[in-house]
Design a protein around this motif. Sequence first.
Motif: not given
Ligand SMILES: [Zn+2]
Length: 531
Positions: A408, A192, A250, A89, A220, A60
């Motif tokens: 991450d 996002y 995560h 993500c 995510h 990640h």
């Molecule tokens: Zn993320």
Amino acid sequence: MYQIGILNGTVIDGSGNKPYRANVFIEKDRIAAISEEVFPACKVVDASGLIVAPGFIDIHTHSDSSPYAAPGFESYIHQGVTTTINGNCGGSFVPHDLAKHAEKVQSSFGSRFEDGKLPEVRATDVASYVEEVTGRCANNNGMLVGHGALREMCMANPKAEKPAPEELEAMKAVLRRELEAGAFGLSMGLIYVPGVYSRTEELIELAKVVAEYGAILPIHMRSEAEHVFEAVDEVGRIARESGAHVHISHFKIMSKLHWGEADRLLAQVDSFKKEGIHISFDQYPFLASATSLNSCLPAWVRKMSREEQLKFLADPKRYEEAIPEIEEDAHYIIGPDKVLVSSTQGTAPQYDGRFLSEIAEMMQVPPMEAYRQLMLTTELRARGIFFSMDREDALKIARRLDVSVISDSTAMDFINGKVNGVPHPRTGNSFVRFLRINREEKLMPLEKAVYKMTGLPASQMQIQGRGLIREGFFADITIFDADTVGDNGSFTKPLVKASGISQVILNGQTVWENGGPTGVKSGMGLIRARR
Ligand SMILES: [Zn+2]
């Protein structure tokens, strides 16, 4: 005569099995022999008293541009990481349509370079990326296709809630092309832009393509805070209705409201497993998260264009409307003394590495006003670190053997290169930190901890020929001292060399020894194992 002979070490092979004493011999880019016998070798490495493990695998990352911006991958190799899977993500460097999105690609990835400009990069899809990064940097790099990148490429308005039927078909076609070319899967970033606009139905349709290829779908989630349980339910629904292998990125509980509820969360995902859903996880070993500081803004503000958001912030009257929601946001509810401004991306360096409460004092205004001014000064570019997790919850997740260790983060050359601001310490410490925590907290036997950083992530991602010490496997090897391995970075000084990493070998060539990088760039572009 072998190229390298690693003698007298204790092999932890990455499978989770017990350690054993053996010598490991390397020829070209492969592990050629594992034996109790000693064979002649050009270079002999004495690993007496040390662990010989597979190079660590970070599935990640956001290191998409690092092969160009930080080719030494120093923040990775100093802690033994040899393989990086990018494009997480929902945001991936490729695929993109350079003709249409040159500016977008430039603004997303350009800020890392001296003159703020991406060097000439020809890669526009997974196939060309994999080719271009090979031999260019000191890590192996694979790529996930970002859901956001698909929306940008295929939708007339990527911020629309629903793609038109032909746009959805176009997204599926590009995804198929990239999976054929060796992408490891599809990543989603549902907080996002533009993933935040999408509905579950669209995600299920794309997940069906991932299922066709037997690839992975790292997500995510829409919430890791007050709505984390609903968000996990959405992941379950996507898996159920598509048949895809889903993977929660995560994994954590970020809201004070749900601190102490890790057991409930883990019971929820285990019930999916009982249903037959293929689900896996990753976690970084820190109690603070990091993301754009504008994540504190209410969703209705973040959905505006950048210009509109700045206009909104410039009007104190309108901003007032948002204050109650910001104060209740999971990122902010912990309080301004727990929100660290890690980087203003060069726009206001006097605030880098300071807590929002300190910045408010510097500005002599209340924290909410300091936040507004900071967003304006940095044009929404500031990055934040949020001390938002509960230790016991994090340890419960860390103990599981279906949770990979990840960073991450973005690889940086902190020894011979340039670092912007003060990044989250997970950037250069996650793997050695996990080994240290494991030793101090006695979470699990060392071979299981190593499994969570090697064999497990390799199998989750289907990375071929890596993640284990086996004859015929690629010679990605990390040699370390089990008693001293650990992290030295902190939140204010994140990038400090790790302890206890003796030597790192990447595709048969030494990239780290004697406490420093060798400068060798033997990384390969990776493609997913074919079924
Ligand atoms: Zn993320």
